[in-house]
Design a protein around this motif. Structure first.
Motif, PDB file in Angstrom:
ATOM      1  N   THR A   1      38.596  40.390  36.659  1.00 39.34           N
ATOM      2  CA  THR A   1      37.536  40.437  35.696  1.00 39.34           C
ATOM      3  C   THR A   1      36.442  41.311  36.216  1.00 39.34           C
ATOM      4  O   THR A   1      36.437  41.575  37.390  1.00 39.34           O
ATOM      5  CB  THR A   1      36.954  39.068  35.485  1.00 39.34           C
ATOM      6  OG1 THR A   1      36.326  38.636  36.635  1.00 39.34           O
ATOM      7  CG2 THR A   1      37.944  38.165  34.902  1.00 39.34           C
TER       8      THR A   1
ATOM      9  N   LEU B   1      29.377  35.744  34.905  1.00 40.36           N
ATOM     10  CA  LEU B   1      29.265  34.284  34.877  1.00 40.36           C
ATOM     11  C   LEU B   1      30.636  33.623  34.778  1.00 40.36           C
ATOM     12  O   LEU B   1      31.530  34.103  34.066  1.00 40.36           O
ATOM     13  CB  LEU B   1      28.429  33.838  33.676  1.00 40.36           C
ATOM     14  CG  LEU B   1      26.920  34.046  33.733  1.00 40.36           C
ATOM     15  CD1 LEU B   1      26.323  33.783  32.354  1.00 40.36           C
ATOM     16  CD2 LEU B   1      26.270  33.144  34.774  1.00 40.36           C
ATOM     17  N   ASP B   2      30.806  32.508  35.474  1.00 42.64           N
ATOM     18  CA  ASP B   2      32.010  31.702  35.305  1.00 42.64           C
ATOM     19  C   ASP B   2      32.121  31.258  33.848  1.00 42.64           C
ATOM     20  O   ASP B   2      31.124  30.871  33.224  1.00 42.64           O
ATOM     21  CB  ASP B   2      31.941  30.449  36.180  1.00 42.64           C
ATOM     22  CG  ASP B   2      32.049  30.742  37.664  1.00 42.64           C
ATOM     23  OD1 ASP B   2      31.304  31.625  38.145  1.00 42.64           O
ATOM     24  OD2 ASP B   2      32.860  30.101  38.340  1.00 42.64           O
ATOM     25  N   GLY B   3      33.314  31.318  33.308  1.00 44.39           N
ATOM     26  CA  GLY B   3      33.552  30.784  31.980  1.00 44.39           C
ATOM     27  C   GLY B   3      33.149  31.682  30.835  1.00 44.39           C
ATOM     28  O   GLY B   3      33.312  31.301  29.670  1.00 44.39           O
TER      29      GLY B   3
ATOM     30  N   ASP C   1      35.303  38.187  30.059  1.00 46.37           N
ATOM     31  CA  ASP C   1      35.061  39.508  30.633  1.00 46.37           C
ATOM     32  C   ASP C   1      34.922  40.562  29.545  1.00 46.37           C
ATOM     33  O   ASP C   1      34.224  41.572  29.723  1.00 46.37           O
ATOM     34  CB  ASP C   1      36.207  39.862  31.579  1.00 46.37           C
ATOM     35  CG  ASP C   1      36.000  41.193  32.275  1.00 46.37           C
ATOM     36  OD1 ASP C   1      34.901  41.413  32.818  1.00 46.37           O
ATOM     37  OD2 ASP C   1      36.932  42.018  32.265  1.00 46.37           O
TER      38      ASP C   1
ATOM     39  N   ILE D   1      33.679  36.447  39.705  1.00 49.00           N
ATOM     40  CA  ILE D   1      32.818  35.497  39.004  1.00 49.00           C
ATOM     41  C   ILE D   1      31.783  34.950  39.969  1.00 49.00           C
ATOM     42  O   ILE D   1      31.952  35.026  41.198  1.00 49.00           O
ATOM     43  CB  ILE D   1      33.645  34.355  38.385  1.00 49.00           C
ATOM     44  CG1 ILE D   1      34.534  33.679  39.440  1.00 49.00           C
ATOM     45  CG2 ILE D   1      34.485  34.878  37.228  1.00 49.00           C
ATOM     46  CD1 ILE D   1      35.331  32.499  38.915  1.00 49.00           C
ATOM     47  N   GLY D   2      30.719  34.405  39.432  1.00 49.21           N
ATOM     48  CA  GLY D   2      29.594  33.993  40.254  1.00 49.21           C
ATOM     49  C   GLY D   2      29.926  33.005  41.348  1.00 49.21           C
ATOM     50  O   GLY D   2      29.308  33.022  42.418  1.00 49.21           O
ATOM     51  N   SER D   3      30.883  32.124  41.105  1.00 45.80           N
ATOM     52  CA  SER D   3      31.212  31.117  42.108  1.00 45.80           C
ATOM     53  C   SER D   3      31.954  31.696  43.303  1.00 45.80           C
ATOM     54  O   SER D   3      31.966  31.104  44.383  1.00 45.80           O
ATOM     55  CB  SER D   3      32.052  30.010  41.475  1.00 45.80           C
ATOM     56  OG  SER D   3      33.236  30.536  40.906  1.00 45.80           O
ATOM     57  N   THR D   4      32.567  32.864  43.137  1.00 41.99           N
ATOM     58  CA  THR D   4      33.308  33.487  44.240  1.00 41.99           C
ATOM     59  C   THR D   4      32.678  34.767  44.738  1.00 41.99           C
ATOM     60  O   THR D   4      32.936  35.195  45.863  1.00 41.99           O
ATOM     61  CB  THR D   4      34.750  33.813  43.804  1.00 41.99           C
ATOM     62  OG1 THR D   4      34.725  34.789  42.757  1.00 41.99           O
ATOM     63  CG2 THR D   4      35.477  32.565  43.322  1.00 41.99           C
TER      64      THR D   4
ATOM     65  N   ASN E   1      22.199  30.681  39.121  1.00 42.18           N
ATOM     66  CA  ASN E   1      23.357  29.791  39.095  1.00 42.18           C
ATOM     67  C   ASN E   1      23.200  28.775  37.965  1.00 42.18           C
ATOM     68  O   ASN E   1      22.256  27.975  37.979  1.00 42.18           O
ATOM     69  CB  ASN E   1      23.477  29.075  40.445  1.00 42.18           C
ATOM     70  CG  ASN E   1      24.747  28.276  40.591  1.00 42.18           C
ATOM     71  OD1 ASN E   1      25.389  27.909  39.622  1.00 42.18           O
ATOM     72  ND2 ASN E   1      25.121  27.999  41.833  1.00 42.18           N
TER      73      ASN E   1
ATOM     74  N   ASP F   1      27.579  36.704  44.875  1.00 45.06           N
ATOM     75  CA  ASP F   1      27.813  35.406  44.251  1.00 45.06           C
ATOM     76  C   ASP F   1      26.489  34.841  43.762  1.00 45.06           C
ATOM     77  O   ASP F   1      25.428  35.464  43.904  1.00 45.06           O
ATOM     78  CB  ASP F   1      28.540  34.451  45.206  1.00 45.06           C
ATOM     79  CG  ASP F   1      27.682  34.029  46.397  1.00 45.06           C
ATOM     80  OD1 ASP F   1      26.586  34.626  46.614  1.00 45.06           O
ATOM     81  OD2 ASP F   1      28.093  33.110  47.118  1.00 45.06           O
ATOM     82  N   TYR F   2      26.547  33.645  43.140  1.00 42.08           N
ATOM     83  CA  TYR F   2      25.318  33.025  42.640  1.00 42.08           C
ATOM     84  C   TYR F   2      24.279  32.917  43.751  1.00 42.08           C
ATOM     85  O   TYR F   2      24.586  32.566  44.898  1.00 42.08           O
ATOM     86  CB  TYR F   2      25.623  31.631  42.096  1.00 42.08           C
ATOM     87  CG  TYR F   2      26.410  31.615  40.811  1.00 42.08           C
ATOM     88  CD1 TYR F   2      26.087  32.457  39.747  1.00 42.08           C
ATOM     89  CD2 TYR F   2      27.481  30.726  40.650  1.00 42.08           C
ATOM     90  CE1 TYR F   2      26.808  32.426  38.566  1.00 42.08           C
ATOM     91  CE2 TYR F   2      28.202  30.687  39.463  1.00 42.08           C
ATOM     92  CZ  TYR F   2      27.865  31.543  38.429  1.00 42.08           C
ATOM     93  OH  TYR F   2      28.593  31.517  37.252  1.00 42.08           O
TER      94      TYR F   2
END
Length: 344
Positions: free
Chosen positions: A30, A35-37, A40, A159-162, A201, A259-260
């Motif tokens: 992506t 953002l997660d979820g 893309d 994505i933000g979490s990774t 975040n 990341d976040y």
């Protein structure tokens, strides 16, 4: 948390021998981290808006490696990018609208010495023939703070979490608030040449450096490969180029992986409006130095993206290859921002 903060320039280097090697077998993922979820397609769709058609991809070469970066068409034969993209280049190809253009000349600002925090990370690229693209209009004001911006480029993604995990060569765009300016302590009244954004975040309001902690619907942060891309703002119904992507900053966690909680710095275009216009019109740079044709001056000895300031602790700058990481202490750093209430 400690004071071992990290910065990294965000040209994506591609080592021809070791390190990050990208071929046609690159995994699809992506540019920039989303953002997660969130789909893309919303980010790639925004990047394809005609307002951002001036942003293209750089494929470059230094004496030791190849790299990918981004740039913005600002004249019939000119593109604006980051100084650390052109500083040690020996060849530059610019891909836009499916066409590849070979640069004939490129120059960083004469005050660029490799120190990102000084805010001179800006450079120009000249081409022999027309790029065939409507140039971006430059923002010349000083009212960027608290403005919703759109970051556009061809960087790594995830994505933000990774954080940034893959490079797929796609153009993406996303939004962020311009929350702060970067300046140095002890220099009252000095103009800031760096605009700052952070990646809020949605699950942790404390994972936020400045401004409102609520992410925008298409919150986004630049990543390696976005260097030289554009930060755009809207004013009076016009979309204007206000910043050039310069560096990523692992301000909270010490790891600049986008990341976040991470932040980014963008060279302030309005600080260099006269230099840009003078250079394109052939007016000599009175500051002296500052590069020239990269084909004639390969490897000018400047270390890309270091923070070699007395007020900062600095790690040695590695050779091109993997992402370059730089340590930065908080001593000597001032963040200038406006106070505001929650967004409505």
């Amino acid at each position: 948390m400690g004071n071992n903060k990290k910065l990294t320039p965000i040209a994506l280097t591609v080592s021809l021998m070791t390190g990050l090697v990208f071929t046609t077998n690159v995994s699809t993922a992506t540019a920039g981290v989303i953002l997660d979820g969130v789909s893309d397609s919303l980010y790639t769709g925004l990047a394809n808006d005609p307002a951002y058609a001036s942003v293209g991809q750089i494929v470059g070469q230094t004496p030791t490696s190849g790299f990918y970066a981004s740039a913005n068409v600002i004249g019939d034969r000119w593109a604006l990018t980051a100084a650390h993209v052109v500083d040690n280049a020996t060849n530059l190809e610019f891909i836009i609208n499916g066409n590849t253009h070979t640069a004939i000349n490129w120059t960083p600002h004469s005050s660029w010495d490799g120190r990102l925090s000084k805010g001179y990370d800006i450079g120009l690229i000249e081409f022999e023939v027309s790029l065939g693209v409507t140039p971006a209009d430059l923002y010349a004001g000083k009212s960027e703070l608290e403005t919703v911006s759109t970051a556009v480029g061809y960087g790594s993604t995830g994505i933000g979490s990774t954080g940034a995990t893959h490079y797929d060569g796609k153009k993406r765009a996303g939004n962020n608030m311009i929350d702060a300016l970067l300046t140095m302590q002890g220099k009252p009244g000095q103009e800031s040449r760096v605009l700052l954004t952070d990646f809020d975040n949605p699950l942790d309001p404390n994972d936020n450096s400045w401004g409102d902690d609520t992410p925008l619907p298409l919150e986004y942060l630049i990543a390696p490969g976005d260097s030289g891309g554009g930060l755009f703002i809207d004013e009076g119904g016009n979309t204007l180029l206000a910043g050039i992507h310069s560096f990523g900053w692992g301000r909270l966690d010490g790891n600049p992986d986008s990341d976040y909680g991470d932040a980014a710095g963008h060279t302030r275009v309005s600080s260099f409006y006269n230099w840009i216009m003078d250079t394109m019109n052939g007016v000599p740079d009175e500051g002296g130095g500052g590069g020239g044709n990269g084909r004639d001056k390969p490897g000018k000895g400047k270390k890309n993206g270091s923070l070699d300031l007395a007020a900062f602790s600095v790690e040695p700058v590695p050779e091109p290859g993997a992402l370059a990481l730089f340590a930065i202490g908080l001593v000597g750093l001032t963040i200038v921002r406006k106070k505001r209430g929650p967004r409505g």
